[in-house]
Design an enzyme around this catalytic site. Sequence first.
Site, mmCIF file in Angstrom:
data_model
loop_
_atom_site.group_PDB
_atom_site.id
_atom_site.type_symbol
_atom_site.label_atom_id
_atom_site.label_comp_id
_atom_site.label_asym_id
_atom_site.label_seq_id
_atom_site.Cartn_x
_atom_site.Cartn_y
_atom_site.Cartn_z
ATOM 1 N N GLY A 121 0.845 -1.207 0.000
ATOM 2 C CA GLY A 121 0.000 0.000 0.000
ATOM 3 C C GLY A 121 0.873 1.247 0.000
ATOM 4 N N ASP A 170 0.827 -0.009 11.724
ATOM 5 C CA ASP A 170 0.673 -1.298 12.427
ATOM 6 C C ASP A 170 1.987 -2.074 12.524
ATOM 7 O OD1 ASP A 170 0.941 -1.838 9.750
ATOM 8 O OD2 ASP A 170 -0.711 -3.256 9.621
ATOM 9 N N ARG A 192 -7.146 -1.617 8.776
ATOM 10 C CA ARG A 192 -7.228 -3.085 8.904
ATOM 11 C C ARG A 192 -7.221 -3.566 10.358
ATOM 12 N NH1 ARG A 192 -4.025 -5.285 3.584
ATOM 13 N NH2 ARG A 192 -2.417 -3.807 4.189
ATOM 14 N N THR A 222 3.215 2.888 6.057
ATOM 15 C CA THR A 222 1.820 2.464 5.939
ATOM 16 C C THR A 222 0.933 3.376 6.761
ATOM 17 O OG1 THR A 222 0.210 0.807 6.646
ATOM 18 C CG2 THR A 222 2.344 0.635 7.674
ATOM 19 N N ASP A 277 4.284 -4.523 6.497
ATOM 20 C CA ASP A 277 4.831 -5.795 7.006
ATOM 21 C C ASP A 277 4.902 -6.882 5.927
ATOM 22 O OD1 ASP A 277 2.074 -5.964 6.988
ATOM 23 O OD2 ASP A 277 1.945 -7.169 8.802
ATOM 24 N N ARG A 286 1.681 -5.180 -5.922
ATOM 25 C CA ARG A 286 1.614 -6.399 -5.115
ATOM 26 C C ARG A 286 1.890 -7.547 -6.072
ATOM 27 N NH1 ARG A 286 -3.101 -3.565 -2.069
ATOM 28 N NH2 ARG A 286 -2.081 -3.098 -0.107
ATOM 29 N N ASP A 310 -1.621 2.564 8.110
ATOM 30 C CA ASP A 310 -2.192 1.781 9.216
ATOM 31 C C ASP A 310 -1.388 1.964 10.517
ATOM 32 O OD1 ASP A 310 -3.771 0.931 7.199
ATOM 33 O OD2 ASP A 310 -3.256 -1.193 7.333
HETATM 34 P P1 ADP Z 1 2.319 -4.163 2.707
HETATM 35 O O1 ADP Z 1 3.779 -4.155 2.502
HETATM 36 O O2 ADP Z 1 1.719 -2.789 2.597
HETATM 37 O O3 ADP Z 1 1.916 -4.926 3.964
HETATM 38 P P2 ADP Z 1 1.425 -6.432 1.085
HETATM 39 O O4 ADP Z 1 1.031 -7.282 2.233
HETATM 40 O O5 ADP Z 1 0.508 -6.384 -0.079
HETATM 41 O O6 ADP Z 1 1.641 -4.898 1.459
HETATM 42 O O7 ADP Z 1 2.846 -6.944 0.592
HETATM 43 C C1 ADP Z 1 3.510 -6.343 -0.511
HETATM 44 C C2 ADP Z 1 4.219 -7.388 -1.307
HETATM 45 O O8 ADP Z 1 5.225 -8.023 -0.490
HETATM 46 C C3 ADP Z 1 3.349 -8.554 -1.773
HETATM 47 O O9 ADP Z 1 2.661 -8.277 -2.964
HETATM 48 C C4 ADP Z 1 4.378 -9.648 -1.995
HETATM 49 O O10 ADP Z 1 5.024 -9.520 -3.239
HETATM 50 C C5 ADP Z 1 5.378 -9.380 -0.864
HETATM 51 N N1 ADP Z 1 5.083 -10.270 0.250
HETATM 52 C C6 ADP Z 1 4.031 -10.208 1.111
HETATM 53 N N2 ADP Z 1 4.039 -11.251 1.966
HETATM 54 C C7 ADP Z 1 5.100 -12.021 1.633
HETATM 55 C C8 ADP Z 1 5.652 -13.243 2.134
HETATM 56 N N3 ADP Z 1 5.083 -13.901 3.146
HETATM 57 N N4 ADP Z 1 6.768 -13.717 1.542
HETATM 58 C C9 ADP Z 1 7.348 -13.054 0.518
HETATM 59 N N5 ADP Z 1 6.883 -11.910 0.003
HETATM 60 C C10 ADP Z 1 5.781 -11.381 0.540
HETATM 61 O O1 F6P Z 2 -2.567 -1.089 4.379
HETATM 62 C C1 F6P Z 2 -2.949 0.148 3.945
HETATM 63 C C2 F6P Z 2 -4.402 0.137 3.526
HETATM 64 O O2 F6P Z 2 -4.680 1.456 3.072
HETATM 65 C C3 F6P Z 2 -5.408 -0.316 4.596
HETATM 66 O O3 F6P Z 2 -5.637 0.652 5.553
HETATM 67 C C4 F6P Z 2 -6.591 -0.671 3.743
HETATM 68 O O4 F6P Z 2 -7.436 -1.604 4.364
HETATM 69 C C5 F6P Z 2 -5.948 -1.294 2.553
HETATM 70 O O5 F6P Z 2 -4.640 -0.739 2.449
HETATM 71 C C6 F6P Z 2 -6.675 -1.041 1.276
HETATM 72 O O6 F6P Z 2 -5.989 -1.688 0.271
HETATM 73 P P1 F6P Z 2 -6.325 -1.532 -1.289
HETATM 74 O O7 F6P Z 2 -5.642 -0.312 -1.758
HETATM 75 O O8 F6P Z 2 -5.771 -2.775 -1.902
HETATM 76 O O9 F6P Z 2 -7.814 -1.426 -1.401
#
Ligand code: ADP
Ligand code: F6P
Length: 323
Positions: free
Chosen positions: A11, A129, A175, A125, A103, A72, A127
């Site tokens: 995000g 978090d 979230r 982020t 995370d 992503r 969030d």
């Molecule tokens: P954020 O970093 O905001 O939490 P995401 O959870 O969508 O956003 O994670 C971003 C990208 O990081 C994912 O699209 C993926 O490519 C990578 N990623 C997420 N989780 C894992 C994981 N368990 N192992 C390896 N890569 C991951």
């Molecule tokens: O993690 C950041 C965030 O903006 C959350 O607060 C929200 O639930 C989510 O991303 C929304 O994600 P997307 O842009 O995929 O709808």
Amino acid sequence: MKRIGVITSGGDAPGMNACIRAITKAARANQVEAVGIYEGYKGLMEGNMTSLDVNYVDEIVELSGTVLKSARSKLFKTKEGQKKAKAQIEANDISGLIVIGGDGSFKGANLLSENGIPVIGIPATIDNDIAGTDYSIGVDSAINIVAGTISNIHDTARSLVVDTPRVFLIEVMGRHCGYLAITAAIAAGADYCLIPEVPYELQDMCSHIENKFRDGKQYSVIVLAEGVMNVDKLKKDVDKILNIDSRISLLGHQQRGGTPTVFDRLIATQMGVKAVELLLEGKTNRMVGIVAGKTVDHPIKKGINDKYKINQDLIKAYNISIL
Ligand code: ADP
Ligand code: F6P
């Protein structure tokens, strides 16, 4: 160390650009080239990257979103994806990677580190978090947007006099973390806030609102963190208990936009500089953070495995602020 790569992943968050700028400048100050990798891990696997110019990055410091774009990618989580990413890092002579993200992005960075790539994570982020830092890049800008919206709702709420008291339900992003919701609720003077970290009884909340009505307040604003429950369900319950027709505001993705606040730009700069320093010292698989105003670093696993805890002083302040 000749080249440091930087990606923005997951995000997007206001202030990511200020962080890219800081990384570019800190690298250049140490005769290292900063390489911007487009579209997060997707662009990394595809080798979609460009050298970052110090003059160019001065122009992006106050822009929201991320000029490198974010993405992503499911492929990146697989063995094949990891192989592609590693091959591109080696082919492009990148000696260390800085990942600006949440995370999920940290989990990806951890995987790369297990495959022998030096990585540093920077928390970004709205969030807020991520454990190991008081603030992630973006949350301060988002709080200002949410607080501003609550104030806008107050403007109309206090102006239009109606026969029955009115209740406004505002759903806020975040979230599993209620930090954004509770800080905006305190700052803008909301009447109640529901967050995942604090147990609640709807009946208690409604009695609290009713007492306010009895004391003469003709409207109430309730802030709901999205992780608690669906706002339509909340409306149904509140309307039934209070015998009213409450109004819903879904703030949605506007919370992730807008000019980054000065605070976000400052912490983004501090953390960007620290991340480059760590790579130059030969450190890897660490995350940076801001704790009690100081720039710190921890193993990246802290940001992945630990849960962000909302400061009890904040909860105390909230409890008083809604009286
Ligand atoms: P954020 O970093 O905001 O939490 P995401 O959870 O969508 O956003 O994670 C971003 C990208 O990081 C994912 O699209 C993926 O490519 C990578 N990623 C997420 N989780 C894992 C994981 N368990 N192992 C390896 N890569 C991951
Ligand atoms: O993690 C950041 C965030 O903006 C959350 O607060 C929200 O639930 C989510 O991303 C929304 O994600 P997307 O842009 O995929 O709808």
